[in-house]
Write a protein that holds these residues in place. Structure first.
Motif, PDB file in Angstrom:
ATOM      1  N   GLN A 108      47.423 112.479  58.579  1.00 27.30           N
ATOM      2  CA  GLN A 108      48.579 112.953  59.350  1.00 27.30           C
ATOM      3  C   GLN A 108      49.619 111.859  59.575  1.00 27.30           C
ATOM      4  O   GLN A 108      50.761 112.133  59.932  1.00 27.30           O
ATOM      5  CB  GLN A 108      48.152 113.578  60.682  1.00 27.30           C
ATOM      6  CG  GLN A 108      47.479 112.632  61.670  1.00 27.30           C
ATOM      7  CD  GLN A 108      45.969 112.571  61.481  1.00 27.30           C
ATOM      8  OE1 GLN A 108      45.466 112.907  60.413  1.00 27.30           O
ATOM      9  NE2 GLN A 108      45.245 112.147  62.518  1.00 27.30           N
ATOM     10  N   ARG A 109      49.224 110.586  59.354  1.00 31.84           N
ATOM     11  CA  ARG A 109      50.161 109.488  59.537  1.00 31.84           C
ATOM     12  C   ARG A 109      50.691 108.961  58.201  1.00 31.84           C
ATOM     13  O   ARG A 109      51.479 108.026  58.185  1.00 31.84           O
ATOM     14  CB  ARG A 109      49.468 108.319  60.282  1.00 31.84           C
ATOM     15  CG  ARG A 109      49.346 108.542  61.775  1.00 31.84           C
ATOM     16  CD  ARG A 109      48.557 107.410  62.401  1.00 31.84           C
ATOM     17  NE  ARG A 109      48.637 107.467  63.858  1.00 31.84           N
ATOM     18  CZ  ARG A 109      49.380 106.660  64.600  1.00 31.84           C
ATOM     19  NH1 ARG A 109      50.121 105.738  64.037  1.00 31.84           N
ATOM     20  NH2 ARG A 109      49.382 106.763  65.917  1.00 31.84           N
ATOM     21  N   GLN A 110      50.229 109.531  57.112  1.00 30.38           N
ATOM     22  CA  GLN A 110      50.603 108.992  55.804  1.00 30.38           C
ATOM     23  C   GLN A 110      51.861 109.649  55.258  1.00 30.38           C
ATOM     24  O   GLN A 110      52.354 110.653  55.770  1.00 30.38           O
ATOM     25  CB  GLN A 110      49.447 109.155  54.820  1.00 30.38           C
ATOM     26  CG  GLN A 110      48.294 108.219  55.165  1.00 30.38           C
ATOM     27  CD  GLN A 110      47.332 108.047  54.018  1.00 30.38           C
ATOM     28  OE1 GLN A 110      47.432 108.692  52.998  1.00 30.38           O
ATOM     29  NE2 GLN A 110      46.363 107.162  54.187  1.00 30.38           N
TER      30      GLN A 110
ATOM     31  N   HIS B 127      58.617 113.505  52.807  1.00 33.25           N
ATOM     32  CA  HIS B 127      59.179 112.159  52.970  1.00 33.25           C
ATOM     33  C   HIS B 127      59.770 111.673  51.648  1.00 33.25           C
ATOM     34  O   HIS B 127      60.873 111.120  51.609  1.00 33.25           O
ATOM     35  CB  HIS B 127      58.094 111.167  53.417  1.00 33.25           C
ATOM     36  CG  HIS B 127      57.750 111.275  54.868  1.00 33.25           C
ATOM     37  ND1 HIS B 127      56.449 111.249  55.325  1.00 33.25           N
ATOM     38  CD2 HIS B 127      58.529 111.387  55.974  1.00 33.25           C
ATOM     39  CE1 HIS B 127      56.441 111.345  56.640  1.00 33.25           C
ATOM     40  NE2 HIS B 127      57.688 111.436  57.063  1.00 33.25           N
ATOM     41  N   ARG B 128      59.006 111.856  50.571  1.00 31.40           N
ATOM     42  CA  ARG B 128      59.456 111.393  49.250  1.00 31.40           C
ATOM     43  C   ARG B 128      60.743 112.100  48.850  1.00 31.40           C
ATOM     44  O   ARG B 128      61.681 111.472  48.362  1.00 31.40           O
ATOM     45  CB  ARG B 128      58.372 111.672  48.196  1.00 31.40           C
ATOM     46  CG  ARG B 128      57.147 110.796  48.330  1.00 31.40           C
ATOM     47  CD  ARG B 128      56.059 111.255  47.355  1.00 31.40           C
ATOM     48  NE  ARG B 128      54.833 110.515  47.533  1.00 31.40           N
ATOM     49  CZ  ARG B 128      54.578 109.330  46.979  1.00 31.40           C
ATOM     50  NH1 ARG B 128      55.472 108.767  46.192  1.00 31.40           N
ATOM     51  NH2 ARG B 128      53.433 108.706  47.184  1.00 31.40           N
TER      52      ARG B 128
ATOM     53  N   TYR C 265      60.468 107.631  58.605  1.00 34.89           N
ATOM     54  CA  TYR C 265      59.450 107.385  57.577  1.00 34.89           C
ATOM     55  C   TYR C 265      58.349 106.498  58.150  1.00 34.89           C
ATOM     56  O   TYR C 265      58.603 105.676  59.034  1.00 34.89           O
ATOM     57  CB  TYR C 265      60.080 106.679  56.368  1.00 34.89           C
ATOM     58  CG  TYR C 265      61.180 107.471  55.710  1.00 34.89           C
ATOM     59  CD1 TYR C 265      60.884 108.574  54.916  1.00 34.89           C
ATOM     60  CD2 TYR C 265      62.513 107.122  55.878  1.00 34.89           C
ATOM     61  CE1 TYR C 265      61.891 109.315  54.316  1.00 34.89           C
ATOM     62  CE2 TYR C 265      63.532 107.853  55.283  1.00 34.89           C
ATOM     63  CZ  TYR C 265      63.215 108.954  54.498  1.00 34.89           C
ATOM     64  OH  TYR C 265      64.210 109.686  53.909  1.00 34.89           O
ATOM     65  N   PRO C 266      57.108 106.640  57.636  1.00 34.79           N
ATOM     66  CA  PRO C 266      56.051 105.709  58.072  1.00 34.79           C
ATOM     67  C   PRO C 266      56.480 104.273  57.762  1.00 34.79           C
ATOM     68  O   PRO C 266      57.203 104.043  56.789  1.00 34.79           O
ATOM     69  CB  PRO C 266      54.837 106.119  57.204  1.00 34.79           C
ATOM     70  CG  PRO C 266      55.152 107.487  56.695  1.00 34.79           C
ATOM     71  CD  PRO C 266      56.632 107.600  56.624  1.00 34.79           C
ATOM     72  N   LEU C 267      56.048 103.325  58.582  1.00 32.41           N
ATOM     73  CA  LEU C 267      56.462 101.927  58.394  1.00 32.41           C
ATOM     74  C   LEU C 267      56.111 101.433  56.998  1.00 32.41           C
ATOM     75  O   LEU C 267      56.858 100.661  56.394  1.00 32.41           O
ATOM     76  CB  LEU C 267      55.798 101.026  59.439  1.00 32.41           C
ATOM     77  CG  LEU C 267      56.338  99.593  59.432  1.00 32.41           C
ATOM     78  CD1 LEU C 267      57.622  99.497  60.241  1.00 32.41           C
ATOM     79  CD2 LEU C 267      55.315  98.614  59.974  1.00 32.41           C
ATOM     80  N   LEU C 268      54.979 101.877  56.461  1.00 30.63           N
ATOM     81  CA  LEU C 268      54.547 101.433  55.134  1.00 30.63           C
ATOM     82  C   LEU C 268      55.052 102.371  54.040  1.00 30.63           C
ATOM     83  O   LEU C 268      54.599 102.295  52.893  1.00 30.63           O
ATOM     84  CB  LEU C 268      53.022 101.334  55.072  1.00 30.63           C
ATOM     85  CG  LEU C 268      52.378 100.381  56.086  1.00 30.63           C
ATOM     86  CD1 LEU C 268      50.870 100.374  55.938  1.00 30.63           C
ATOM     87  CD2 LEU C 268      52.925  98.968  55.948  1.00 30.63           C
ATOM     88  N   GLY C 269      55.986 103.240  54.371  1.00 32.61           N
ATOM     89  CA  GLY C 269      56.565 104.156  53.395  1.00 32.61           C
ATOM     90  C   GLY C 269      57.878 103.611  52.848  1.00 32.61           C
ATOM     91  O   GLY C 269      58.124 102.404  52.867  1.00 32.61           O
ATOM     92  N   PRO C 270      58.770 104.481  52.377  1.00 32.61           N
ATOM     93  CA  PRO C 270      60.035 104.008  51.819  1.00 32.61           C
ATOM     94  C   PRO C 270      60.953 103.458  52.906  1.00 32.61           C
ATOM     95  O   PRO C 270      61.009 104.015  54.009  1.00 32.61           O
ATOM     96  CB  PRO C 270      60.643 105.278  51.198  1.00 32.61           C
ATOM     97  CG  PRO C 270      60.030 106.401  51.954  1.00 32.61           C
ATOM     98  CD  PRO C 270      58.657 105.941  52.355  1.00 32.61           C
ATOM     99  N   PRO C 271      61.660 102.360  52.640  1.00 30.02           N
ATOM    100  CA  PRO C 271      62.610 101.867  53.644  1.00 30.02           C
ATOM    101  C   PRO C 271      63.791 102.828  53.742  1.00 30.02           C
ATOM    102  O   PRO C 271      64.220 103.387  52.722  1.00 30.02           O
ATOM    103  CB  PRO C 271      63.050 100.514  53.086  1.00 30.02           C
ATOM    104  CG  PRO C 271      62.782 100.586  51.621  1.00 30.02           C
ATOM    105  CD  PRO C 271      61.656 101.548  51.425  1.00 30.02           C
ATOM    106  N   ALA C 272      64.301 103.039  54.950  1.00 26.79           N
ATOM    107  CA  ALA C 272      65.479 103.899  55.110  1.00 26.79           C
ATOM    108  C   ALA C 272      66.670 103.232  54.430  1.00 26.79           C
ATOM    109  O   ALA C 272      66.770 102.008  54.382  1.00 26.79           O
ATOM    110  CB  ALA C 272      65.767 104.106  56.588  1.00 26.79           C
TER     111      ALA C 272
END
Length: 971
Positions: free
Chosen positions: A669-671, A676-677, A752-759
């Motif tokens: 749920q946090r991933q 998001h993609r 976005y999750p912190l470890l996901g894509p940068p805004a």
């Protein structure tokens, strides 16, 4: 350089010194030596070409090209000249000229195998598949060798792959290729495995799966020996395409009996089972179930088969194989998905997973194996599962810290696996603040204890306990994002820096440090971190965004330029390198790899990251180098930038970013999600379009007064944008539409999750008003063109309108500057706090001021002749005391206001620099962490502080440069 060892040329001894100079990079000496040689031997063509190579490498491209063309027109046939010209044209990125070279050589020496093969490879470099087919057949007629014949066949296949009309591929190219191979089969001339592979590829693309199956299972299939189980894998793929599920099931069974650990066959085995069940298939009463043997068509049979594999493995003395155990969990997962009754499942998920852990918990892969099946556990079972796993971890006696530590690396690996599974189940996230701090303490204690196991490790090796350190850093980040306590991110940085000092090759430490420094607005430490990752080839595309996203936006312009160049070098070499891969594939008969290489080239050419870096690099060059409209014109010309042409393939842009590059144990749920993609790609594309349109609009400013080339005029007329004015209107209209789309995206405020894509910079740019102000400044060019047509004495209403835009621009810039004010770094309540958004806002201000100044410079360029013309008219009328035109007064007010704004901005930066320098970081108290960790944390703070000062200096220098320009901007 040119192959000269095998060429017995009488001039070879004379040319050798030039070759040596070029090989050693001494290009000037190579040119001098070539000149000396040419004085004595004017007709030595190769010396001229080698001189041209020296000129090309010293930046004298025009001279080099002229000299090369001089030799080319003579149509040389000596090997030295041809090879040297080939090298030169490749360095010039003009491979199409090599084809003309060898076409002429083949005409003069029609029976040369070498020149014909060089001609074929020259066509391969430029993708001329039809000519490749003809060249291959011509070569086969001269020298009837199989490879040459199949070069021609493969070229037909490539015509089919590249054809825009699929019907043409299926009805002409592929059937012709099939007939050509069948001819060789009938004549029993098939010799090599590559020829069978090509035949299989043709049949597969034609959808002739039955015929392909006959080939693979027949005598020709026996030639497929280079890869293990190549025939079986091809048969399996064909059975699946033909939906021959009994054969698919039986073959998978046979292969799994041979090697129960070969995972690639388990999915086919299970897929075929469920297909047979859905079709209610039953075996014939007599004889074999199918051509491949017996079929398992019930769940009971499959469960029994998997359990037998496990029993066989348990009975061996050797180490157990993971395959059968994983297969049992995969089967359970699939049965659950199909709604199979719980009581009929092959065991209880918790028990199966605990058993798996007992057998394989000391392997690093255990976490990745179990992680994908955690959903089989109910939420109530999570704690019970972790408790049962913990019981299977042998730990020694409790140490001083109150924690029991593993006595060996295998026990350490088991304990690590339990910690990672706990995090993946969300047990870490459910802890309160004090619980998380206790957890961090435990993880750090285990990390430092585990370092003793790697005390003799090389610098290139990772420490056994590195994962504890990384996980503790993740928990610190959780606390930072949940509570906003900035101490947590500083301590996370300190811990990662400590980890990196013990394990200098740990890529995950570097990646997470890179991310955190960028989030804090410090780009300076990031450059060395990224460089030390030693990214290879395709990684420049997949992870390059981590660097280039923040490079310019954090005010480190020199480093940004370097980062963009780094990425662009890879993309530009891709075209040349891929051609060489294709040629090698033809030479060695690896025909199935050729479409893959073409697909790779297309993937990179259509890369979103490539388009972004190209656009940002050109904008960055303009911001750094262009002061007034004249220098802007020079920069645009040097870049060969055209406002008419848009070279970004918008319809086929590919997002090649690796958004899962960070090790992540967060629960599902946090991933990162597919939504998001999708949103990230949409945001990136819109921001790229804004930047691309801004760049083209700047190029259109410089086009004023220049006549576009006939070719460009024709292109633009075809697009309905005939003249510069209508092109400008069109670009501005596109920019306004894109800004409306951008506003809608920004309203969604996607997190976005912190470890996901940068805004992207999109939301910040709209929030500060940068995009709107830049669009208004560029819109002004339309009014100025209208003013140029109307003149100063007939345009009072238009002049008022332009003056209002001038005033509006100043107001918008002042508002932007106000949003840059505040303390970038400050000490508050004994905590070191930062506001990196202020730095990003300052960069937006610099960019926007630059664009407003270029527009003002363009305005001055238009007003000067109009003012001169008006003054001449007044002199004739003897009206010397008449007031200055309104637009001229407005322009003077604009330049004055811009000067004031730039002075304010420079003063603000000076104040920030003084404030940051005055901070006494050494006085900070570091509670709750060891002295060693505190030293690493302070080192991280120093890096951020130094980076801020560097950014402020570069931004300040650029603003001072603009301030000097504005002083001299007069009509």
């Amino acid at each position: 350089m040119a192959a000269r060892g095998h060429v017995q040329d009488p001039n070879d001894r004379r040319l050798r010194p030039i070759y040596d100079y070029l090989d050693n990079g001494n290009n000037k000496m190579a040119i001098q030596q070539a000149d000396k040689l040419l004085k004595k031997h004017k007709d030595l063509h190769c010396a001229k070409v080698l001189k041209a190579i020296g000129l090309q490498r010293t930046g004298k491209q025009d001279e080099a090209f002229a000299l090369a063309q001089e030799v080319t027109t003579l149509e040389p046939t000596d090997d030295n000249s041809l090879q040297a010209l080939t090298i030169l044209y490749r360095e010039m990125h003009r491979p199409e000229l090599v084809t003309k070279l060898y076409e002429a050589a083949v005409k003069k020496v029609p029976l040369s195998e070498e020149y014909h093969s060089h001609l074929f490879m020259a066509y391969a470099r430029v993708g001329e598949y039809k000519k490749m087919q003809q060249a291959g057949m011509a070569l086969y007629k001269i020298v009837p060798k199989n490879p040459y014949y199949f070069w021609s066949v493969m070229s037909l296949v490539m015509q089919a792959i590249s054809a825009k009309d699929e019907k043409l591929s299926q009805t002409m190219f592929l059937p012709l290729a099939e007939r050509m191979v069948e001819k060789m089969v009938k004549e029993e001339k098939i010799e090599a495995e590559a020829e069978v592979q090509l035949y299989y590829m043709i049949l597969e693309r034609l959808g002739k799966c039955e015929e392909a199956l006959e080939v693979i299972r027949g005598p020709l299939g026996e030639k497929l020996t280079s890869e293990l189980q190549s025939r079986e894998r091809k048969c399996m793929a064909l059975y699946r395409r033909l939906e021959r599920w009994p054969e698919c099931n039986a073959l998978a069974q046979k292969l799994l009996l041979k090697n129960p650990d070969d995972w690639q066959f388990y999915p086919s085995y299970f897929d075929s089972l469920f297909q047979l069940m859905d079709q209610s298939w039953s075996p014939p009463e007599e004889g074999d179930h199918c051509s491949e043997g017996s079929v398992h068509h019930t769940v009971a049979e499959v469960v029994r088969f998997v359990e037998e594999r496990i029993k066989v493995e348990d009975g061996k003395d050797s180490r157990s194989l993971r395959g059968p155990y994983l297969a049992r969990m995969e089967l359970m997962h699939r049965l659950r998905e199909r709604g199979y009754p719980e009581e009929n499942l092959p065991g209880e998920p918790l028990a199966l997973m605990v058993e798996f852990f007992r057998k394989f918990g000391d392997k690093p892969c255990c976490i990745t194996d179990l992680k994908i099946y955690l959903h089989l556990l109910s939420p109530e079972q999570h704690v019970q599962f972790i408790n049962q796993l913990s019981e299977a971890v042998p730990l020694g006696e409790q140490g001083e810290e109150g924690f029991a530590f593993p006595d060996d690396t295998k026990s350490l690996q088991r304990h690590l696996c339990v910690c990672q599974l706990s995090r993946a189940l969300g047990l870490h996230h459910s802890l309160d603040v004090s619980g998380k701090l206790r957890l961090i303490g435990e993880l750090k204690a285990h990390y430092r204890h585990g370092l003793k196991f790697g005390s003799s490790a090389l610098k290139t090796e990772l420490q056994f306990s590195d994962t504890y350190c990384l996980m503790a850093a993740h928990v610190y980040i959780d606390l930072w994002t949940d509570t906003g306590d900035v101490d947590m991110v500083w301590q996370s940085l300190g811990l990662l820096e400590e980890g990196l000092s013990h394990s200098p090759s740990n890529a995950q430490f570097k990646l997470l440090l890179l991310l955190l420094y960028c989030r804090l607005g410090a780009f300076e430490p990031v450059v060395d971190l990224y460089s030390s990752l030693d990214a290879k080839h395709i990684q420049h595309d997949t992870i390059g965004f981590l660097l280039t996203r923040y490079a310019e936006s954090l005010g480190q312009f020199a480093a940004a330029s370097q980062s963009c160049n780094f990425s662009l070098r890879f993309f530009h070499s891709n075209q040349k390198d891929t051609s060489e891969y294709i040629i090698q594939a033809y030479k060695y008969g690896a025909f199935e790899k050729i479409p893959e290489f073409i697909a790779l080239r297309n993937r990179l050419n259509q890369s979103l990251h490539f388009a972004q870096v190209r656009t940002e690099r050109m904008l960055l060059d303009l911001f750094l180098e262009a002061d007034i409209i004249l220098s802007l014109e020079e920069s645009v010309k040097a870049m060969s930038l055209s406002s008419e042409e848009d070279d970004i393939p918008w319809d086929s842009l590919r997002d090649n970013r690796d958004l899962t590059v960070f090790t992540n144990w967060d629960p599902k749920q946090r991933q990162l999600t597919d939504e998001h993609r999708t949103r990230s790609l949409e945001e990136e594309s819109v921001w790229l379009r804004i930047r691309s349109l801004t760049l083209r609009l700047l190029a259109s400013l410089t086009a004023s007064g220049h006549t576009p080339s006939q070719q460009n005029s024709e292109i633009s007329n075809e697009n309905g944008v005939g003249d510069k004015s209508s092109l400008l209107h069109s670009l501005l209209s596109q920019l306004n539409q894109t800004l409306q789309t951008a506003a809608r995206i920004a309203e969604k405020q996607t997190q976005y999750p912190l470890l996901g894509p940068p805004a992207t910079r999109l939301a910040s740019a709209l929030s500060i008003g940068s995009c709107q102000c830049q669009a208004a400044a560029l819109q002004l060019s339309v009014h100025l063109q209208e003013l140029e047509s109307a003149g100063l004495d007939e345009s009072s209403e238009l002049q008022t309108q332009i003056c209002n835009v001038f005033k509006s621009l100043v107001v918008q810039l002042q508002e932007m500057l106000n949003k840059c004010k505040g303390d970038l770094m400050e000490m508050k309540e004994s905590k070191l706090k930062t506001q990196p958004s202020l730095l990003e806002n300052l960069v937006f201000f610099v960019e926007t001021v630059s664009i407003v100044m270029w527009t003002a410079s363009y305005c001055a360029k238009i007003l000067r002749p109009l003012k001169t013309s008006l003054q001449k008219k007044k002199k004739k009328k003897k009206d010397a005391n008449a007031a200055l035109p309104l637009v001229v007064c407005g322009f003077q007010e604009l330049t004055g206001s811009l000067q004031d704004l730039l002075t304010q901005a420079v003063e603000h930066i000076r104040g920030q620099e003084s404030g940051i320098l005055a901070l006494k970081l050494s006085s900070l108290s570091m509670e709750g962490i060891s002295q060693e960790e505190a030293s690493f944390t302070k080192a991280a703070m120093d890096k951020v502080q130094g980076s801020y000062l560097r950014s402020l200096q570069e931004v300040g220098d650029l603003l001072k440069k603009r301030a000097e320009t504005i002083k001299n901007l007069k009509i």
